[in-house]
Motif scaffolding. Structure first.
Motif, PDB file in Angstrom:
ATOM      1  N   LEU A  63       0.858  -1.174   0.000  1.00 23.28           N
ATOM      2  CA  LEU A  63       0.000   0.000   0.000  1.00 23.28           C
ATOM      3  C   LEU A  63       0.902   1.234   0.000  1.00 23.28           C
ATOM      4  CD1 LEU A  63      -2.894   1.216   0.300  1.00 23.28           C
ATOM      5  CD2 LEU A  63      -2.538   1.110   2.781  1.00 23.28           C
ATOM      6  N   ARG A  64       0.762   2.075  -1.012  1.00 26.36           N
ATOM      7  CA  ARG A  64       1.623   3.248  -1.158  1.00 26.36           C
ATOM      8  C   ARG A  64       0.786   4.524  -1.149  1.00 26.36           C
ATOM      9  NH1 ARG A  64       3.162   0.060  -5.348  1.00 26.36           N
ATOM     10  NH2 ARG A  64       2.250   1.560  -6.836  1.00 26.36           N
ATOM     11  N   ALA A  65       1.395   5.546  -0.583  1.00 25.58           N
ATOM     12  CA  ALA A  65       0.772   6.872  -0.592  1.00 25.58           C
ATOM     13  C   ALA A  65       1.865   7.897  -0.851  1.00 25.58           C
ATOM     14  CB  ALA A  65       0.071   7.165   0.734  1.00 25.58           C
ATOM     15  N   PRO A  66       1.612   8.914  -1.665  1.00 27.46           N
ATOM     16  CA  PRO A  66       2.656   9.905  -1.950  1.00 27.46           C
ATOM     17  C   PRO A  66       2.971  10.747  -0.715  1.00 27.46           C
ATOM     18  CG  PRO A  66       0.567  10.578  -2.896  1.00 27.46           C
ATOM     19  CD  PRO A  66       0.353   9.194  -2.376  1.00 27.46           C
ATOM     20  N   GLN A  67       4.060  11.467  -0.797  1.00 29.84           N
ATOM     21  CA  GLN A  67       4.467  12.324   0.317  1.00 29.84           C
ATOM     22  C   GLN A  67       3.406  13.386   0.572  1.00 29.84           C
ATOM     23  OE1 GLN A  67       7.696  15.069  -0.555  1.00 29.84           O
ATOM     24  NE2 GLN A  67       7.486  14.630  -2.752  1.00 29.84           N
ATOM     25  N   PRO A  68       3.363  13.898   1.791  1.00 32.98           N
ATOM     26  CA  PRO A  68       2.381  14.952   2.095  1.00 32.98           C
ATOM     27  C   PRO A  68       2.553  16.134   1.149  1.00 32.98           C
ATOM     28  CG  PRO A  68       3.413  14.133   4.092  1.00 32.98           C
ATOM     29  CD  PRO A  68       4.153  13.520   2.953  1.00 32.98           C
ATOM     30  N   GLY A  69       1.441  16.772   0.835  1.00 29.72           N
ATOM     31  CA  GLY A  69       1.450  17.856  -0.130  1.00 29.72           C
ATOM     32  C   GLY A  69       2.246  19.060   0.332  1.00 29.72           C
ATOM     33  N   LEU A  70       2.794  19.793  -0.637  1.00 34.07           N
ATOM     34  CA  LEU A  70       3.607  20.964  -0.342  1.00 34.07           C
ATOM     35  C   LEU A  70       2.777  22.107   0.230  1.00 34.07           C
ATOM     36  CD1 LEU A  70       5.889  20.970  -3.510  1.00 34.07           C
ATOM     37  CD2 LEU A  70       6.449  20.158  -1.212  1.00 34.07           C
ATOM     38  N   GLU A  71       1.449  22.023   0.129  1.00 37.21           N
ATOM     39  CA  GLU A  71       0.622  23.094   0.681  1.00 37.21           C
ATOM     40  C   GLU A  71       0.572  23.051   2.207  1.00 37.21           C
ATOM     41  OE1 GLU A  71      -1.988  19.521   0.176  1.00 37.21           O
ATOM     42  OE2 GLU A  71      -0.428  20.531  -0.999  1.00 37.21           O
ATOM     43  N   LEU A  72       1.026  21.923   2.789  1.00 33.32           N
ATOM     44  CA  LEU A  72       1.025  21.802   4.238  1.00 33.32           C
ATOM     45  C   LEU A  72       2.279  22.418   4.826  1.00 33.32           C
ATOM     46  CD1 LEU A  72      -0.184  18.101   4.605  1.00 33.32           C
ATOM     47  CD2 LEU A  72      -1.563  20.175   4.811  1.00 33.32           C
ATOM     48  N   PRO A  73       2.207  22.847   6.086  1.00 33.48           N
ATOM     49  CA  PRO A  73       3.433  23.326   6.751  1.00 33.48           C
ATOM     50  C   PRO A  73       4.456  22.206   6.869  1.00 33.48           C
ATOM     51  CG  PRO A  73       1.452  23.966   7.960  1.00 33.48           C
ATOM     52  CD  PRO A  73       1.018  23.001   6.907  1.00 33.48           C
ATOM     53  N   ASP A  74       5.730  22.608   6.914  1.00 33.51           N
ATOM     54  CA  ASP A  74       6.795  21.603   7.000  1.00 33.51           C
ATOM     55  C   ASP A  74       6.637  20.725   8.231  1.00 33.51           C
ATOM     56  OD1 ASP A  74       7.843  22.525   4.675  1.00 33.51           O
ATOM     57  OD2 ASP A  74       9.494  23.657   5.592  1.00 33.51           O
ATOM     58  N   GLU A  75       6.219  21.290   9.338  1.00 37.71           N
ATOM     59  CA  GLU A  75       6.069  20.498  10.563  1.00 37.71           C
ATOM     60  C   GLU A  75       4.969  19.452  10.399  1.00 37.71           C
ATOM     61  OE1 GLU A  75       5.262  21.149  15.358  1.00 37.71           O
ATOM     62  OE2 GLU A  75       5.506  22.870  14.023  1.00 37.71           O
TER      63      GLU A  75
ATOM     64  N   ALA B  85      13.666  13.920   6.616  1.00 33.47           N
ATOM     65  CA  ALA B  85      14.766  14.454   5.814  1.00 33.47           C
ATOM     66  C   ALA B  85      14.596  14.142   4.336  1.00 33.47           C
ATOM     67  CB  ALA B  85      16.098  13.885   6.323  1.00 33.47           C
ATOM     68  N   LEU B  86      13.852  13.128   4.007  1.00 29.94           N
ATOM     69  CA  LEU B  86      13.662  12.747   2.601  1.00 29.94           C
ATOM     70  C   LEU B  86      12.662  13.653   1.897  1.00 29.94           C
ATOM     71  CD1 LEU B  86      13.471   8.855   2.998  1.00 29.94           C
ATOM     72  CD2 LEU B  86      15.485  10.285   2.589  1.00 29.94           C
ATOM     73  N   LEU B  87      11.878  14.412   2.644  1.00 28.79           N
ATOM     74  CA  LEU B  87      10.829  15.220   2.029  1.00 28.79           C
ATOM     75  C   LEU B  87      11.377  16.427   1.287  1.00 28.79           C
ATOM     76  CD1 LEU B  87       8.204  15.189   4.937  1.00 28.79           C
ATOM     77  CD2 LEU B  87       8.289  13.734   2.911  1.00 28.79           C
ATOM     78  N   GLY B  88      12.614  16.826   1.585  1.00 31.07           N
ATOM     79  CA  GLY B  88      13.130  18.012   0.937  1.00 31.07           C
ATOM     80  C   GLY B  88      13.861  17.758  -0.351  1.00 31.07           C
ATOM     81  N   GLY B  89      13.895  16.523  -0.856  1.00 29.56           N
ATOM     82  CA  GLY B  89      14.677  16.212  -2.042  1.00 29.56           C
ATOM     83  C   GLY B  89      13.845  15.826  -3.238  1.00 29.56           C
ATOM     84  N   GLN B  90      14.567  15.431  -4.290  1.00 29.50           N
ATOM     85  CA  GLN B  90      13.933  15.054  -5.552  1.00 29.50           C
ATOM     86  C   GLN B  90      13.793  13.535  -5.716  1.00 29.50           C
ATOM     87  OE1 GLN B  90      16.409  16.858  -8.510  1.00 29.50           O
ATOM     88  NE2 GLN B  90      16.080  18.959  -7.768  1.00 29.50           N
ATOM     89  N   GLY B  91      13.926  12.807  -4.630  1.00 30.33           N
ATOM     90  CA  GLY B  91      13.812  11.347  -4.699  1.00 30.33           C
ATOM     91  C   GLY B  91      12.398  10.830  -4.722  1.00 30.33           C
ATOM     92  N   GLU B  92      11.411  11.759  -4.784  1.00 29.77           N
ATOM     93  CA  GLU B  92       9.990  11.379  -4.816  1.00 29.77           C
ATOM     94  C   GLU B  92       9.667  10.414  -3.675  1.00 29.77           C
ATOM     95  OE1 GLU B  92       9.039   9.867  -8.646  1.00 29.77           O
ATOM     96  OE2 GLU B  92       9.771  11.656  -9.709  1.00 29.77           O
ATOM     97  N   PRO B  93       9.849  10.832  -2.438  1.00 27.23           N
ATOM     98  CA  PRO B  93       9.572   9.931  -1.312  1.00 27.23           C
ATOM     99  C   PRO B  93       8.097   9.565  -1.246  1.00 27.23           C
ATOM    100  CG  PRO B  93       9.909  12.181  -0.540  1.00 27.23           C
ATOM    101  CD  PRO B  93      10.261  12.180  -2.001  1.00 27.23           C
ATOM    102  N   GLU B  94       7.836   8.351  -0.787  1.00 25.02           N
ATOM    103  CA  GLU B  94       6.472   7.881  -0.651  1.00 25.02           C
ATOM    104  C   GLU B  94       6.364   7.017   0.592  1.00 25.02           C
ATOM    105  OE1 GLU B  94       5.607   5.584  -4.133  1.00 25.02           O
ATOM    106  OE2 GLU B  94       6.939   3.954  -3.564  1.00 25.02           O
ATOM    107  N   LYS B  95       5.211   7.043   1.199  1.00 21.51           N
ATOM    108  CA  LYS B  95       4.937   6.196   2.350  1.00 21.51           C
ATOM    109  C   LYS B  95       4.478   4.824   1.831  1.00 21.51           C
ATOM    110  CE  LYS B  95       1.944   9.265   3.698  1.00 21.51           C
ATOM    111  NZ  LYS B  95       0.876   9.931   4.464  1.00 21.51           N
ATOM    112  N   TYR B  96       4.838   3.800   2.555  1.00 27.24           N
ATOM    113  CA  TYR B  96       4.423   2.459   2.127  1.00 27.24           C
ATOM    114  C   TYR B  96       4.140   1.598   3.353  1.00 27.24           C
ATOM    115  CZ  TYR B  96       9.115   0.799   3.301  1.00 27.24           C
ATOM    116  OH  TYR B  96      10.275   0.490   3.967  1.00 27.24           O
ATOM    117  N   TRP B  97       3.247   0.644   3.111  1.00 25.91           N
ATOM    118  CA  TRP B  97       2.929  -0.379   4.108  1.00 25.91           C
ATOM    119  C   TRP B  97       2.910  -1.709   3.361  1.00 25.91           C
ATOM    120  CZ3 TRP B  97       0.708   4.304   3.542  1.00 25.91           C
ATOM    121  CH2 TRP B  97       0.774   5.193   4.627  1.00 25.91           C
TER     122      TRP B  97
END
Length: 911
Positions: free
Chosen positions: A67-79, A256-268
């Motif tokens: 089960l994969r989900a993309p990284q949180p959207g950039l419209e959200l605060p960094d925290e 730390a992975l959220l700030g790069g171009q590696g297209e991080p994604e959450k997975y289960w």
């Protein structure tokens, strides 16, 4: 009798009069109920084992549900984005998603994991890392949960995230596996500088070298690059290669992975648990996966993991492959089940007929004195139910104890059907025979019997069904799931043949009785005359049982023999000989290996082969043709011994400036029979094809060209060693090969053969066939014995009368033996002929490839796994039937000789 006096209970009185018959009947019902109950349980058990092994043996990449989900959207605060990928948030989603898995899917908590990964690998900028074609390696960063439980720390420690990691963090800790460290020359304390971040590279400090526990299980193999680095190419022309590897970060380092171009994604990742899967779950598994990938299940998963989450898996393809194999094997197994069931039904009906015939006079007297059919049938039903129902229950219980993992309903239905048939056989037979009261029973001599119209219609119906089943099986094979007519084809053929033989049986008895009467001796005439005066039913049912059983045994034995031959052939085509020793890199064999292998116990012949390759132009493409240089005498002898393309040694030689060669059909067609110059890795050579063979031990599969090794100039020596010998010592052979030098592989034909029968589906189906053959043979012999016991009182009385007239004991044994011989010979000869004809008729429609070679990579050649009549399966059951009939007759004559004629004359009355 006083008004309040009561007679003894009917059932108890009747059972006490024949205790041994009751016990024998109960044992028969118990065994039959056990077989009827254990068969569906055994089929479901091996299907369950097959499904579990198919899922467990498949690669983790194929079976894991991700089960994969993309990284949180950039419209959200960094925290907020960082909090969404921290371990606590991922663990909460993991618990919810795991609970939403539809049945029968269940997650294996030990191998399941969750985390954040870079979907796009990051380029390493460190110049010290290996670069095969000058390209830098790339790394996939993974923050996977549970590393401490799945790895042993060989150096250093596990990575941690001491201070809260944020989106702006550019230094994190990581660990790599021992294979990654060895391949990319990493060690504890080293750093990786990874590009792809806008405000500076990400630095990963290696804090530990890990040894994976259970590296082939889902935790490490769902993403193999995390365990083992691999070479990837740029897909250019020519392709350039670079290393792809994985680094395990601390779970808390995910922000730390959220700030790069590696297209991080959450997975289960949910590894499927196989311990509770059953063979009946295949359809439900496919439906559950479809629901999770694109259906209601996905909607529920998105409610837990996010509106854009996706679930992917190839588990449905693994299950579909298992289902395809199971469905191909099931019709072949159904043939065996039908044969066993048909013989069992005939024997149970015979047991009821034997009891009805033994009590014919008693039942006729009851009807003559006013007994009603309903009352007589009820009393007989109670008599048979007392031993039959408990015996069937014991058979069901025994089946449950023998095979414990299966649904209870099919077994209960099977045992219940046996109990119902056993209880109904005697009452129904008695009611049919005594529909109307009669003073005495009319004779029903076999030799003078005239079948009625109803019997003719029934026989024609069976004949039409048999013809239809054979035509359907030959036309469409056994692909139709649940096609009972096709599965019953062997039984229907045997039944139709039995009915025809029963019709013809009286003719030779009538023809032979006349000439036998003109002989000087009386034994031959009396035996034929008495056999012809036997009741027609006494001969019909045993013949039906015998012919059906012999047909089933012949068909089942031929199936087992065809499966064994196909596996032997496939194993031989895999190795080319009983043992194959070759170098792993194609270099020449070490000196002394031939002598060491020849000294191993069991090795009868050894020949060396030098494999090289020639370039062959065909239209606009170039082919690589295997050319084998062999020693003609030893190689030709080994080929003949193995039965794999034997040829005279003089077909390999030299003359007229060309080397004589043996070629495969495709090579012979392209090169022709005229001398042809080819260019090998060892130089140019002129060859002339003298013999064409489809297979040869040096190159068991594919195209080849054989030449005399002495004619190959510049050859580096043999690269392969072929050894033949029954019962060779495999341990000693491997030890001899290890002692000869490194870089040698040993392939054994016996091991390849054993690997072809490891599948639970195959092994289970073979066991069913063995049971069917053994049970069918046992029931056939029992039918023969029951038929002889049915007429035993009449034969005993006849023997007593003849002894009173001067017949000797020896003549009595001959008389009974000859009387039993016609029926036994008819069953044996007819069973052999019908079994052979059944195999020949049905062979084109029976697909043995799935049963013999399911999941195997090799084959058996163009002919495949072919069903052929097995001589032993035809001859042994038939010979056993004749021997048993003669033995029973001799034993009866011997037992009769120990008693006085007066006792015998009371044993029965021949009108």
């Amino acid at each position: 009798m006083p008004p309040n006096a009561q007679g003894a209970p009917w059932v108890r009185t009747r059972l006490r009069t024949a205790p041994w018959s009751t016990v024998a009947f109960g044992v028969l019902v118990l065994v039959t109920a056990f077989l009827a109950a254990v068969l569906p349980r055994a089929v479901e058990a091996y299907e369950t084992d097959g499904l579990r092994e198919a899922v467990a043996a498949a690669s983790a990449e194929s079976t894991v549900l991700e089960l994969r989900a993309p990284q949180p959207g950039l419209e959200l605060p960094d925290e907020a984005r960082a909090d969404a990928v921290r371990p606590e948030a991922l663990a909460a989603v993991d618990g919810k998603a795991r609970a939403l898995l539809p049945e029968p899917l269940r997650a294996d908590p030990a191998q399941s994991a969750y985390g954040v990964r870079t979907a796009k690998s990051l380029e390493a900028q460190d110049p010290s890392l290996p670069r095969p074609d000058g390209l830098p390696p790339r790394f996939t960063l993974v923050t996977q949960s549970g590393a401490a439980r799945h790895a042993t720390v060989r150096e250093g420690r596990l990575p941690t995230a001491g201070t809260p990691v944020t989106v702006d963090t550019r230094v994190v800790e990581g660990a790599v596996t021992t294979e990654t460290a060895r391949t990319l020359r990493l060690r504890t304390g080293a750093t990786l500088t990874l590009a792809g971040f806008p405000d500076g590279p990400l630095t990963v400090r290696i804090t530990g070298i890990l040894e994976p526990r259970q590296p082939r299980r889902s935790y490490w193999s769902a993403e193999p690059v995390l365990r083992t680095p691999a070479l990837a190419d740029t897909s250019g022309r020519p392709p350039q290669f670079y290393w792809e590897a994985g680094v395990l970060l601390a779970p808390g380092a995910a922000p730390a992975l959220l700030g790069g171009q590696g297209e991080p994604e959450k997975y289960w990742r949910f590894a499927p648990a196989t311990g509770r899967l059953t063979g009946a779950d295949t359809s439900a598994l496919v439906e559950a996966v479809a629901s999770l990938e694109d259906g209601p299940g996905l909607v529920r998963m998105r409610g837990a993991a996010g509106a854009t989450a996706q679930l992917s898996t190839d588990l449905d393809q693994v299950v579909a492959s298992h289902t395809e194999t199971r469905d191909a094997i099931a019709p072949v197994v159904a043939v065996a089940a039908f044969g066993m069931a048909a013989v069992a039904v005939v024997v149970l009906v015979m047991s009821g007929g034997l009891a009805a015939a033994r009590r014919d006079a008693e039942l006729a007297l009851l009807r003559a004195r006013g007994g009603s059919l309903r009352g007589i049938a009820g009393r007989l039903l109670a008599e048979t139910a007392v031993p039959a129902v408990p015996a069937a229950a014991c058979g069901l219980l025994l089946a449950v104890l023998v095979v414990d993992e299966a649904r209870p309903l099919p077994a209960v239905v099977g045992a219940g059907a046996v109990a119902l048939l056993a209880c109904a056989a005697l009452p129904v037979r008695a009611v049919v025979a005594h529909r109307r009261p009669r003073a005495h029973r009319e004779r029903d001599d076999l030799a003078r019997a005239r079948p009625g119209g109803r019997r003719t219609v029934a026989e024609l119906t069976v004949l039409v069904l048999a013809v239809g089943s054979v035509a359907a099986l030959r036309r469409r094979g056994t692909d139709g799931a649940g096609d009972l007519l096709v599965s019953a084809a062997p039984v229907l053929v045997g039944l139709a043949a039995a009915l025809v033989l029963v019709r013809l049986y009286p003719l030779p008895l009538r023809w032979a009785a006349g000439p036998a009467g003109r002989l000087r001796g009386l034994v031959g005439f009396l035996s034929l005359a008495h056999a012809g005066r036997s009741p027609a039913a006494v001969a019909t049912l045993p013949l039906l049982a015998l012919l059906t059983a012999l047909t089933t045994a012949a068909f089942g034995g031929s199936v087992l023999k065809g499966v064994a031959d196909a596996r032997d052939r496939a194993a031989l085509l895999e190795t080319g000989a009983d043992a194959r020793i070759s170098t792993t890199d194609g270099s020449p064999l070490p000196a002394g290996l031939v002598r060491a292998v020849r000294a191993v116990a069991g090795v009868r012949q050894v020949t060396a082969v030098g494999l090289t390759y020639a370039s062959e132009r065909a239209s606009d493409e170039t082919r690589s043709l295997p050319v084998a240089g062999v020693e003609p005498d030893t190689y030709a002898e080994l080929a003949r011994r193995m039965g794999l393309g034997g040829f005279p040694a003089d077909r390999l030689g030299a003359g007229g400036g060309a080397l004589d060669a043996v070629a495969s059909p495709g090579v012979a067609e392209r090169l022709g029979r005229a001398p042809r110059r080819i260019v090998t890795e060892d130089g140019a050579v002129t060859v002339r094809i003298t013999t064409v063979l489809p297979h040869t031990p040096a190159v068991p599969e594919g195209e080849f060209l054989l030449v005399d090794a002495a004619g190959l100039k510049g050859s580096g020596g043999p690269t392969t060693l072929l050894a033949a010998g029954a019962g060779l010592d495999t341990r000693a052979l491997r030890a001899a090969v290890r002692g000869a030098g490194p870089g040698l592989s040993v392939t054994l034909r016996a091991e390849e053969r054993a690997a072809l029968s490891d599948s639970p589906l195959q092994a289970g189906a073979e066991r069913i066939y063995v049971w069917a053959v053994v049970a069918g043979a046992g029931y056939a012999l029992l039918a023969l014995v029951l038929g002889l016991l049915r007429s035993a009182p009449e034969r005993t009385a006849l023997l007593a009368r003849l002894r009173a007239l001067g017949l000797t004991s020896r003549q009595g044994r001959h008389l009974l033996g000859l009387e039993a011989l016609p029926q036994a010979l008819l069953a044996a000869g007819g069973g052999t002929a019908v079994g052979w004809a059944t195999v020949r008729l049905l062979a084109p429609g029976i697909d043995l490839d799935r049963l013999a070679l399911a999941g195997a990579s090799g084959g058996t050649g163009p002919e495949g796994a072919v069903l052929r009549a097995d001589v032993w399966s035809l001859a042994l059951p038939a010979a056993g039937a004749v021997l048993l009939a003669g033995s029973v007759a001799v034993a009866q004559a011997w037992w009769a000789g120990r008693r006085t004629p007066i006792t015998h004359l009371r044993a029965g009355d021949m009108r």
